[in-house]
Design a protein around this motif. Sequence first.
Motif, PDB file in Angstrom:
ATOM      1  N   HIS A 286      28.572  -3.044  10.784  1.00  0.00           N
ATOM      2  CA  HIS A 286      28.191  -4.156  11.648  1.00  0.00           C
ATOM      3  C   HIS A 286      28.152  -3.754  13.118  1.00  0.00           C
ATOM      4  O   HIS A 286      28.843  -2.825  13.535  1.00  0.00           O
ATOM      5  N   SER A 287      27.399  -4.535  13.888  1.00  0.00           N
ATOM      6  CA  SER A 287      27.323  -4.314  15.331  1.00  0.00           C
ATOM      7  C   SER A 287      28.710  -4.330  15.972  1.00  0.00           C
ATOM      8  O   SER A 287      29.028  -3.495  16.811  1.00  0.00           O
ATOM      9  N   GLU A 288      29.540  -5.297  15.570  1.00  0.00           N
ATOM     10  CA  GLU A 288      30.892  -5.370  16.155  1.00  0.00           C
ATOM     11  C   GLU A 288      31.653  -4.063  15.938  1.00  0.00           C
ATOM     12  O   GLU A 288      32.402  -3.611  16.799  1.00  0.00           O
ATOM     13  N   GLU A 289      31.462  -3.475  14.768  1.00  0.00           N
ATOM     14  CA  GLU A 289      32.180  -2.239  14.448  1.00  0.00           C
ATOM     15  C   GLU A 289      31.674  -1.066  15.298  1.00  0.00           C
ATOM     16  O   GLU A 289      32.452  -0.208  15.704  1.00  0.00           O
TER      17      GLU A 289
ATOM     18  N   TYR B 268      19.562  -6.439  22.007  1.00  0.00           N
ATOM     19  CA  TYR B 268      19.089  -5.513  20.980  1.00  0.00           C
ATOM     20  C   TYR B 268      19.621  -5.934  19.614  1.00  0.00           C
ATOM     21  O   TYR B 268      20.459  -6.840  19.500  1.00  0.00           O
ATOM     22  N   SER B 269      19.173  -5.230  18.573  1.00  0.00           N
ATOM     23  CA  SER B 269      19.686  -5.470  17.225  1.00  0.00           C
ATOM     24  C   SER B 269      19.946  -4.139  16.532  1.00  0.00           C
ATOM     25  O   SER B 269      19.151  -3.208  16.653  1.00  0.00           O
ATOM     26  N   TRP B 270      21.067  -4.082  15.798  1.00  0.00           N
ATOM     27  CA  TRP B 270      21.355  -2.926  14.935  1.00  0.00           C
ATOM     28  C   TRP B 270      20.951  -3.232  13.487  1.00  0.00           C
ATOM     29  O   TRP B 270      21.486  -2.608  12.561  1.00  0.00           O
ATOM     30  N   GLN B 271      20.063  -4.176  13.282  1.00  0.00           N
ATOM     31  CA  GLN B 271      19.715  -4.590  11.925  1.00  0.00           C
ATOM     32  C   GLN B 271      19.330  -3.394  11.048  1.00  0.00           C
ATOM     33  O   GLN B 271      19.757  -3.289   9.898  1.00  0.00           O
ATOM     34  N   GLY B 272      18.543  -2.509  11.599  1.00  0.00           N
ATOM     35  CA  GLY B 272      18.096  -1.362  10.807  1.00  0.00           C
ATOM     36  C   GLY B 272      19.273  -0.507  10.356  1.00  0.00           C
ATOM     37  O   GLY B 272      19.385  -0.148   9.180  1.00  0.00           O
ATOM     38  N   LEU B 273      20.166  -0.213  11.279  1.00  0.00           N
ATOM     39  CA  LEU B 273      21.336   0.602  10.953  1.00  0.00           C
ATOM     40  C   LEU B 273      22.232  -0.120   9.952  1.00  0.00           C
ATOM     41  O   LEU B 273      22.772   0.478   9.021  1.00  0.00           O
TER      42      LEU B 273
END
Lengths: 519, 383
Positions: free
Chosen positions: A421-424, A409-414
């Motif tokens: 960031h995704s890591e966070e 998946y991607s959290w790009q939108g968020l």
Amino acid sequence: MSGHAGEPFAELPVAPKPPLRRFHQARWDEPIIFEQSRPGRRGVAVPAAGVPAVELPASVRRAEPPKLPEMSQLHVLRHYVRLSQENLGVDQAIAVGQGTCTMKYSPKVNDRFVTDPRIAELHPLQPEDTVQGVLEIYWRLERMLAEISGMYRVSLQPASGSAAIYANVAMIRAYHASRGDAEQRDQVITTMFSHPSNAACAKVAGYEVITLLPDENGYPDIEALRAAAGPRTAALMITNPEDTGIFNPRIEEFVRIVHEAGGLACYDQANANGLLGITRAADAGFDLCHFNLHKTFSTPHACGGPAAGASCVSEALAPFLPSPTVEFDGESYRLDDDRPQSVGKMRPFLGVTPNVVRAYAWIMALGAEGLREVAETAVLNNNYLMRKVLDIPGTGTHWDRNRLEQVRYSWQGLFEETGVHSEEIGVRAADFGVHYWTSHHPFLVPEPFTLEPTESYSKEDLDEYAAILAHVADEARRDPDLVRGAPYNQTIHKIDPATLDDPKQWSPTWRAYTRKHLA
Amino acid sequence: MTPVRPRVPGFTVGLVVNPVAGIGGPAGLKGSDGERTQRLALARGASPRAAERAAQAVRALLARRPGTSILTVAGPMGEDSARAAGANPLLVPFAPGDPSEGRDTTAAVEAIREVVDLLLFAGGDGTARDVLDGAPSCPALGVPAGVKVYSGCFALSPATAGVMAAEFADARETAEAEVVDLDEDAYRRGEVGPRLYGTLRVPAVRSRLSGRKLGSAASPGTAEAVAAEVVTRMRPGARYVLGPGATTMAVGRRLGLATTLLGVDVVQDGALVASDVTEKQLLDLVDGRETHAVVSVIGGQGFVLGRGNQQLSPAVLRKIMASGGLVVLATQQKLAGLGGRPLLADTGDPETDALVEGYVPVITGHRESALYRIRPATEEFPA
């Protein structure tokens, strides 16, 4: 609370649980075991044996005793129990966040076989006629994996998935060498979303690696494969479904193109969780494949320690299998070391026997129908979780395709909305007792995370996991710094990721730590 | 006005905003360069968005690193955005024109470049060119606020720019990123394609540069690995035409040669045959011998021929394709960023475009490459 009839408390309901678990990880501030050592402290005082001491030759004698920690039994036990409490794993967490690693349940009953003295007390150098039972397990597991993959023979010697991939690369090289074109065939073709161990092992073995990228539809570009395949092609090494969870429907065509160029086709089936009992590598025309017993067949992952891999090959590749092989003449089992074309040993002795026993027990418990049900449940679980996750605003996937057992998946939108960031997000999720992994580097899907629910987790587990992600995404919008400041309920607070890239700070051993940090 | 000391203690971020950046986009004007376009945009009811986007970046920066000093110029070119983000900025004396123009951006950069640790600028590719003209001695990072944002020096979003700026305070590692821009008049006619103008030093905060718009230097080591591989593959006696770009320049560096960033250079057997050559010179240099063209991908659209390397004319390319061929340099990330779209050739001659069409080796690192499609841009974007 024990209320008597008529007392006001008796009518009060038990306070309901909050929607999300109030989790707090154990935090022991536990020192490294070497720091707890005290001179002269002992776990066991071994009595004098009454057997005359053997004079060892000076060449094998230590000049000084090994620098092992000196501790009592209680302190050793306490140390490791504490460390085990500072851990998030399958046994206490919803471990669906380690996609591509396939963190499924390892049945505890199988550990009883492994700790049984008939396995635990075997010596690797025992004569063959005294270890017929364990050789039979090796033989029978080999035949099962041959049936599952459709391949001719299997080596259970590799001690990890990457060791199995390396064994396969070594056999590919040996095969071409036996035909006199090892020099000419110096390229291995792989795909961008195949597990990176394929490219890495090929490089270690001296090959040049050609990577195929996805086309507009998310499948590896088959025209690029046609352009790449040729007289220099040693093999195609491919994962399918790829790390995105997308299954390549033209896989047989891929294999045919490589075969027509004179190359071999090698299938990374480390994680066959979406495929068991549904497709077989050999039926798609592959010459080699491998399984990770710790991904697909339920054995523990062991933190880079003794996992186990299985290298499976067609009849044409069988002469090159690692040595020794286990052979059965209908009456007894023996080890065959007389294999002139073998690529040699992948590790000492037979293999990681405890994991071979666990995998054997797991397959025996499930049977053929059970294995297929594992795959069907894993795919169903994954697609259920995908719908839940994609309902969370700010998430997305790269290609609108059906997925098998996992999704990147991607959290790009968020991220674009909040700068989080995704890591966070993953670190904050650990405050609720779960974690997740992003992706291999470089990040080809922006702000990635990779979930793989396997067959082990219940609908309630998946609902809880998705609810945690939704909650953290909501926090990122309302109070991004709350998310960035995480974790709050964990064993340690933050680590500086820069140390991971700095060899001056790495300390894989106490000796290295002493040299780099205590000197 | 707060007086500015020659050196501000602590971590200081400079801020320069192009207040009219992005104004042409919503108005369908495909850019905002030139006063006429800006007037037209305002007439169409557009409102500038750069100020708010710059404020978002500063807000994200201060949230992560509250003690950061912001140094900027008065009014809409920085101060307004800083104050909107809750900062109390230090101001340098500066009097821009009204309305401000590109040269005001350049002058503002010149005014603050010596006293800041990092320059944040809000705008688009045109703004990045103006910043480049100001020759910033400090690292710079773009806050995307323009219509065209193809340059590698921009963060993914305003908030990312703020986060990256805050992380840079501790890490202080930089990488080179390309500044590219389109000819807006051509763009309005539908002829897309960026040109490389130079490079800026940008923060390289671990994996934070993984964005789709970041150019050739996503990770500082990658360009070097690609360059090393190119050099390993060079054949004795063959000539290599190195196109413009940071990665092709790294090839020259690997060979120990002073090749150019924006020009086309020719090397052979580890020696520089000619530097910054014209098409006419190239025609002679590639004649009658094995020659390969080494080019990188310019900007986010995937152009490899016909943008910024027009010296590789149809006549030159025909000779190269007959004797050697084309080698493209790109990171895996850059290729993945194309989302499956092909690399593009627009040499101006359909027959030459057809000659290079097909699969080309793209060197992506040490002992690794990809095979990737090149298509004529005229077919990908039919008029």
